[in-house]
Design an enzyme around this catalytic site. Structure first.
Site: not given
Ligand code: SAH
Length: 381
Positions: A73, A79, A128, A172, A181, A321
């Site tokens: 994070h 970034d 999350e 995001e 992913e 990143h």
């Molecule tokens: N919104 C934040 C994190 C982005 S990274 C930011 O902008 O900084 C993406 C996040 O989505 C990660 O923390 C990951 O754990 C979460 N994530 C991914 N797939 C998910 C799902 N199916 N359900 C809930 N959370 C998810």
């Protein structure tokens, strides 16, 4: 996302594995290391939770749950191209958020939810699935937004939302090579389930681009290296090294051809299947040079803003990143100014591991100094 996978960097430290320590280990790898852990299909496996004794996490917890660690994070928040773009979109376009119900898909630390709350959202649901959800709850409280933001810990695909519909979905979700992913599916799931008919998805456009580079030095270092390792022939590894796209920053000076748009995705309309495709390309040389690799990168845009906003992860833009994705070619192509390297790129989720991506590149050139026609397969994992 396992975008957030550590990768070599050819910057300052001369191609060392500067970021290897921050390597994002992936829980899918469990099989390969023979660990008997029940693995969930979520970037943050719930299995980790069970292993946490008190508040102490072990390295095994993080192995299966990379998004639970603050390091990933930190990298995303720092970034600035990424985070400032979202901040600017939200703060400069209050009209999209004022008195609206917002859903933050994959909230992480809750940063996007906080921006939305500050911009006047009526309520924000921050979903999350990793342990970071606990931190997000605390962060929301510490910053005085408990009344506006509800953090829900769980997978988007499994949780129950307290409201039937939302006005805005913000996320995001982008991975390396845009699609690595496969979190896009999660956003599309949320859209189909909860977005109101006149609702908006942010960002709503993403595009994939391709160009070609001269990269003799680094190809030598990454690929030919295996020919002679302390006097031993390890060239059998070369094949594998060739198949793995390299996430790295490319210098704009290395670009030999034009940059071509491969594919545009409309997140507000597309279906999950649209993320698998075959598209043609035609790269025209802008100078006499050698081509060692093709380079893919993506742009995202927020077209619902008052003025079009977005950012690019291309080699001519400020680096992020996500860096770029380098696909090495078997052949060194000797290309003359004006000549065309053409072909097709096929992108598909791996059948066994839907979070992995299979890329097939067909390319050919019938030039003055180079005649080549070849098909190469790559796998991002
Ligand atoms: N919104 C934040 C994190 C982005 S990274 C930011 O902008 O900084 C993406 C996040 O989505 C990660 O923390 C990951 O754990 C979460 N994530 C991914 N797939 C998910 C799902 N199916 N359900 C809930 N959370 C998810």
């Amino acid at each position: 996302m396992d975008r957030r996978k550590g990768s070599g960097s050819r910057d300052a430290n001369g191609g060392g594995l500067a970021e290897a320590t921050a390597s994002r280990l992936r829980f899918e790898d469990a099989d390969e290391v023979g660990m008997e852990v029940e693995v969930e299909d979520c970037p943050a496996a719930a299995a980790a939770e069970e292993e946490v004794i008190g508040n102490e996490k072990t390295s095994a917890d993080y192995y299966f749950d990379s998004y639970s660690h603050f390091g990933i994070h930190e990298e995303m928040l720092k970034d600035v191209v990424r985070t400032r773009s979202y901040q600017n979109v939200i703060t400069q376009n209050n009209f999209l958020f004022k008195d609206k119900i917002v859903l933050d898909v994959g909230a992480g630390t809750g940063i996007l939810s906080l921006f939305c709350a500050k911009a006047g959202a009526k309520h924000v649901y921050a979903i999350e699935c990793s342990q970071m959800a606990d931190m997000a709850k605390e962060i929301v409280k510490t910053n005085g937004f408990s009344e506006v933001i509800t953090v829900i810990k769980g997978k988007v695909e499994e949780i129950e939302l307290p409201v039937p519909k939302v006005d805005v979905i913000i996320s995001e979700w982008m991975g390396y090579f845009l699609l690595f992913e496969n979190m896009l599916d999660t956003v599309l799931f949320a859209r189909d389930k909860w977005l109101a008919d006149d609702g908006v998805v942010l960002p709503d456009k993403a595009s994939l681009h391709l160009t070609a580079i001269e990269d003799a030095e680094y190809k030598e270092d990454k690929i030919e290296f295996w020919n002679n390792v302390y006097g031993f022939d390890m060239s059998c590894i070369k094949k594998q090294a060739m198949m793995e796209p390299l996430v790295d920053t490319v210098d704009a000076n290395q670009i030999v051809t034009n940059c071509q748009l491969l594919k545009t995705m409309d997140i507000s309309k597309m279906s999950s299947g649209d993320a698998s495709f075959t598209v043609p390309f035609k790269l025209v040389a802008e100078r006499n040079d050698f081509i060692h690799a093709l380079v893919a990168y993506f742009n995202v845009s927020f077209t619902k803003c008052h003025k079009l906003m977005g950012f690019s992860t291309g080699p001519r833009s400020k680096s992020t990143h996500w860096k770029q994705t380098v696909l090495y070619l078997e052949d060194v192509v000797t290309i003359c100014e004006g000549e065309t390297l053409s072909g097709t790129m096929t992108v598909a989720n791996n059948k066994k591991n839907p979070r992995d991506i299979d890329i097939t590149l067909k390319y050919s050139i019938n030039g003055q100094r180079s005649k080549v026609s070849r098909t190469q397969h790559y796998k991002m994992r």
